[in-house]
Write an enzyme that holds these catalytic residues in place. Structure first.
Site, PDB file in Angstrom:
ATOM      1  N   TYR A   1      -8.185  -8.743   8.089  1.00 40.70           N
ATOM      2  CA  TYR A   1      -8.815  -9.644   7.121  1.00 40.70           C
ATOM      3  C   TYR A   1      -9.379 -10.881   7.804  1.00 40.70           C
ATOM      4  O   TYR A   1     -10.399 -11.420   7.384  1.00 40.70           O
ATOM      5  CB  TYR A   1      -7.794 -10.094   6.068  1.00 40.70           C
TER       6      TYR A   1
ATOM      7  N   ASP B   1      -0.778  -1.335  -3.888  1.00 37.68           N
ATOM      8  CA  ASP B   1      -1.394  -0.759  -5.102  1.00 37.68           C
ATOM      9  C   ASP B   1      -0.784   0.616  -5.403  1.00 37.68           C
ATOM     10  O   ASP B   1      -0.542   0.962  -6.556  1.00 37.68           O
ATOM     11  CB  ASP B   1      -2.918  -0.613  -4.945  1.00 37.68           C
TER      12      ASP B   1
ATOM     13  N   ASP C   1       0.120   6.625   7.131  1.00 35.68           N
ATOM     14  CA  ASP C   1      -0.261   7.811   6.345  1.00 35.68           C
ATOM     15  C   ASP C   1       0.983   8.519   5.795  1.00 35.68           C
ATOM     16  O   ASP C   1       1.020   8.953   4.641  1.00 35.68           O
ATOM     17  CB  ASP C   1      -1.171   8.757   7.147  1.00 35.68           C
TER      18      ASP C   1
ATOM     19  N   LYS D   1       0.676   1.927  12.466  1.00 35.17           N
ATOM     20  CA  LYS D   1      -0.112   3.090  12.898  1.00 35.17           C
ATOM     21  C   LYS D   1      -0.075   3.085  14.420  1.00 35.17           C
ATOM     22  O   LYS D   1      -1.102   2.976  15.091  1.00 35.17           O
ATOM     23  CB  LYS D   1      -1.548   2.945  12.338  1.00 35.17           C
TER      24      LYS D   1
ATOM     25  N   ASP E   1      -2.065  -4.144   1.568  1.00 35.93           N
ATOM     26  CA  ASP E   1      -2.977  -4.176   0.424  1.00 35.93           C
ATOM     27  C   ASP E   1      -3.001  -2.794  -0.229  1.00 35.93           C
ATOM     28  O   ASP E   1      -2.867  -2.650  -1.443  1.00 35.93           O
ATOM     29  CB  ASP E   1      -4.379  -4.576   0.902  1.00 35.93           C
TER      30      ASP E   1
HETATM   31  C1  IPM Z   1      -4.870  -8.224  -3.346  1.00 35.91           C
HETATM   32  C2  IPM Z   1      -6.326  -8.075  -3.602  1.00 35.91           C
HETATM   33  C3  IPM Z   1      -7.076  -8.954  -2.629  1.00 35.91           C
HETATM   34  C4  IPM Z   1      -6.784  -8.468  -1.234  1.00 35.91           C
HETATM   35  C5  IPM Z   1      -8.591  -9.041  -2.893  1.00 35.91           C
HETATM   36  C6  IPM Z   1      -8.894  -9.528  -4.284  1.00 35.91           C
HETATM   37  C7  IPM Z   1      -9.273  -9.887  -1.854  1.00 35.91           C
HETATM   38  O1  IPM Z   1      -6.711  -6.745  -3.518  1.00 35.91           O
HETATM   39  O2  IPM Z   1      -4.349  -9.355  -3.427  1.00 35.91           O
HETATM   40  O3  IPM Z   1      -4.211  -7.206  -3.074  1.00 35.91           O
HETATM   41  O4  IPM Z   1      -7.406  -7.512  -0.754  1.00 35.91           O
HETATM   42  O5  IPM Z   1      -5.901  -9.038  -0.598  1.00 35.91           O
HETATM   43 MG    MG Z   2      -5.113  -5.387  -3.270  1.00 33.20          MG
END
Ligand code: IPM
Ligand code: MG
Length: 335
Positions: free
Chosen positions: A116, A226, A198, A166, A222
């Site tokens: 990032y 999710d 993975d 990784k 990230d």
């Molecule tokens: C998160 C989000 C952010 C990230 C975006 C909105 C920049 O997906 O906080 O997980 O990728 O960190």
């Molecule tokens: Mg995210």
């Protein structure tokens, strides 16, 4: 905010614009007054950023830039993303209920390093051909400090830590694994396992209940957070805390936000699930205001709201659904 005010009526909460809301007012993603307000405050309770009309624009012209700056400038390197399946919500998971019953894990994501933030990071033209580069970069101290946070958390929980990397391909991951192993010597009571990212993605759906604390670098975190989040059936239930060095234990400066980002399709319809925001406020009380009692009070009220069968639309599966406001009222009634 309404929930927080019932628990802590004396707290001064001031609102400010970021991201899309700032752009609409011809302001930059993180306007100066907003930044000053953040400077003067004990903590930031963040809404969400991201809107489709800004897709494809360079980062500084996208709402996400606000988050990018806040995380970087306050060095909020430790992102805690607890994932819990509330009793009664097992059926909402895309996995079989028996796989997720009682699920309680936490993803510790490194938040201010990796791909990032690494330089160079640019889109350029070389000999008339467009190319782009992002750089995955870590320094050992950045890995050490996030590893310590993860080990400490694991020690206070079920004493299992999974470190995800990784290392078969990436140098940053080889460094990551070596540093995590070094820190592990200070925590002989915590069982450490290493997984390639993975494999981790696969095992998270195969045996989610085996995970306790997962620690990983920025982008892997990230993605995996999710994936972990949707195990609960709705990404609208999950809070997060981003902490750094400022402050002292229990009084850390931090940014608190739902992990799910915006849902532009739901905006203004009073149907989004407020759980993630409410639980983020609970985390704020715990980590920034040393108010464990207030935090648990809010968390228990949420649990009761779910165990009483109340649901917002995305979890109601066509059954009776409460609006955002009505769900919030139901939580307040159970505080
Ligand atoms: C998160 C989000 C952010 C990230 C975006 C909105 C920049 O997906 O906080 O997980 O990728 O960190
Ligand atoms: Mg995210």
């Amino acid at each position: 905010m309404r929930v927080v005010h019932v628990v802590r009526p004396e707290l001064e909460c001031v609102e400010a614009f970021v991201g899309g809301a700032a752009f609409e007012r011809k302001l930059p993603a993180l306007p100066e007054p907003t930044r000053e307000l953040c400077d003067r405050s004990d903590a930031i309770l963040f809404g969400s950023v991201g809107l489709p009309q800004y897709n494809g624009k360079p980062l500084p012209e996208r709402p996400e830039y606000a988050l990018f700056l806040l995380r970087r400038d306050y060095e909020l390197y430790a992102n805690l993303r607890p994932v819990r399946v509330f009793a009664g919500l097992e059926e909402a998971s895309p996995l079989r209920p028996e796989l997720v019953r009682g699920l309680d894990l936490i993803v510790v994501r490194e938040l201010t390093g990796g791909i990032y933030y690494g330089r160079p990071k640019e889109l350029r033209s070389v000999g008339g051909i467009e190319e782009a580069v992002d750089t995955m970069y870590y320094r050992a101290p950045e890995i050490e400090r996030i590893a310590r946070i993860a080990f400490e958390l694991a020690r206070a929980r079920r004493k299992r830590l999974t470190s995800v990397d990784k290392q078969n391909i990436l140098e940053t991951s080889r460094l990551w694994r070596r540093v995590v192993n070094e820190i592990a010597r200070e925590y002989p009571d915590v069982a450490l396992e290493h997984l390639l990212v993975d494999t981790a993605a696969m095992q998270l759906v195969q045996r989610p209940g085996d995970f306790d604390v997962i620690v990983t670098e920025n982008m892997f975190g990230d993605i995996l957070s999710d994936e972990a989040a949707i195990l609960t059936g709705s990404i609208g239930t999950l809070p997060s805390a981003s902490l750094g060095e400022r402050g002292s234990p229990g009084r850390q400066y931090g940014l608190y936000e739902p992990i799910g980002g915006t849902a532009p399709d739901l905006a203004g319809k009073d149907c989004a699930n407020p759980t993630a925001s409410i639980l983020s406020a609970a985390m704020l009380l715990r980590h920034s205001l040393a108010d464990e009692a207030g935090a648990s009070r809010i968390e228990r009220a949420i649990e009761r709201t779910y165990s009483d069968g109340l649901r917002t639309a995305e979890l109601a599966h066509g059954g009776a659904a409460l609006s955002t406001d009505a769900f919030t009222d139901a939580v307040i009634a159970r505080l």
